[in-house]
Scaffold this active site. Structure first.
Site, short mmCIF file in Angstrom:
data_model
loop_
_atom_site.label_atom_id
_atom_site.label_comp_id
_atom_site.label_asym_id
_atom_site.label_seq_id
_atom_site.Cartn_x
_atom_site.Cartn_y
_atom_site.Cartn_z
N HIS A 22 -6.20 -0.84 0.06
CA HIS A 22 -4.86 -1.45 0.48
C HIS A 22 -5.03 -2.75 1.22
O HIS A 22 -6.29 -3.11 1.33
CB HIS A 22 -3.77 -0.42 1.17
N GLU A 34 -1.54 3.39 6.45
CA GLU A 34 -2.99 3.65 5.87
C GLU A 34 -3.97 2.52 5.97
O GLU A 34 -5.15 2.47 6.25
CB GLU A 34 -2.94 4.38 4.76
N HIS A 62 -10.38 5.22 2.75
CA HIS A 62 -8.85 5.46 2.60
C HIS A 62 -8.55 6.70 3.49
O HIS A 62 -9.54 7.34 3.89
CB HIS A 62 -8.48 6.02 1.19
N GLU A 106 -11.40 9.49 0.91
CA GLU A 106 -10.36 9.86 1.42
C GLU A 106 -10.53 10.90 2.87
O GLU A 106 -10.91 12.06 2.70
CB GLU A 106 -9.49 10.93 0.63
ZN LIG Z 1 -5.26 4.65 -0.10
#
Ligand SMILES: [Zn+2]
Length: 243
Positions: free
Chosen positions: A31, A68, A123, A201
């Site tokens: 992101h 995030e 992430h 993640e």
């Molecule tokens: Zn993400």
């Protein structure tokens, strides 16, 4: 004399590769801090090889309000410093947390253009409140697309699952993937990468315990240690991928 050196390198391919090439690793902080202010740009569709998907998304937010994108950026910088300390060249897919994008296809292209030894996308998940832990996403076989990356990405993924458990003390996800690994063709960054690629993640930002963890410097440092350890293990095991 040059001839002798070349013959020695051919006899010792691992040594030759290490001695003649700097290994490049691409870290992809997921992101971007201003994605949420640029929805028309990040909602543009891009081709991910199997379908069309949004260029990028905003990412999630922890229960205490940590974005995030910021967390991914901070962990990427911590990891970059550690890898550079041991002589690895690190390329980031974005240069700050103040902009938007790049699109997911561009993130893969950066790894391809740099002939990276590995692409690691960082992430934290926005999963169900009752779920905890980390998961490593790796490419599924898509003929003509991921044929060459499926094998080495699987190796990198299993190394990263092991080091995440060892360094952070957290467990493989209780809700995502199987024993900490998810094989998927839904991610443009994984589909389009021509080099070994994984998405990690690192925790579930929507879980009370994981949300508290991700805000701490200690956890972020241990995640960076985990990614560094797995990357170094992977590079040592596959010196031929350093092109
Ligand atoms: Zn993400």
């Amino acid at each position: 004399m040059k001839y002798v050196v070349m013959v020695m390198m051919m006899l010792l391919p691992g040594v030759g590769a290490a001695a003649t090439r700097r290994q490049i690793v691409v870290l992809d902080p997921g992101h971007n801090g201003q994605n949420f202010r640029n929805s028309s740009k990040i909602n543009r569709w891009v081709d991910i090889g199997t379908e069309k998907k949004a260029c990028n998304t905003t990412g999630t937010t922890s229960l205490n309000g940590l974005a995030e994108a910021q967390y991914n950026w901070d962990v990427a910088l911590l990891t970059k410093a550690r890898l550079e300390d041991v002589g690895i060249t690190v390329v980031l897919t974005r240069q700050s947390n103040d902009g938007w994008g790049p699109c997911i296809d561009e993130r893969a292209r950066i790894a391809n253009d740099n002939h990276a030894a590995a692409l690691i996308s960082i992430h934290a998940d926005g999963g169900p409140a009752g779920g905890r832990g980390f998961a490593v996403l790796r490419p599924k076989l898509v003929k003509g697309l991921t044929d060459n990356t499926v094998g080495p990405s699987a190796t990198l993924a299993s190394m990263l699952v092991k080091s995440m458990a060892n360094k952070t003390g957290t467990s493989p996800s209780s809700y995502l993937g199987n024993k900490g690994v998810l094989v998927s063709s839904d991610y443009g960054t994984l589909n389009l990468s021509k080099v070994p690629a994984v998405i990690v993640e690192t925790a579930n930002m929507r879980n009370v315990k994981d949300s508290a963890l991700v805000s701490t410097g200690t956890f972020q440092q241990t995640v960076a240690e985990a990614i560094t350890a797995a990357t170094l293990e992977f590079l040592a095991a596959s010196p031929q991928s350093a092109g």
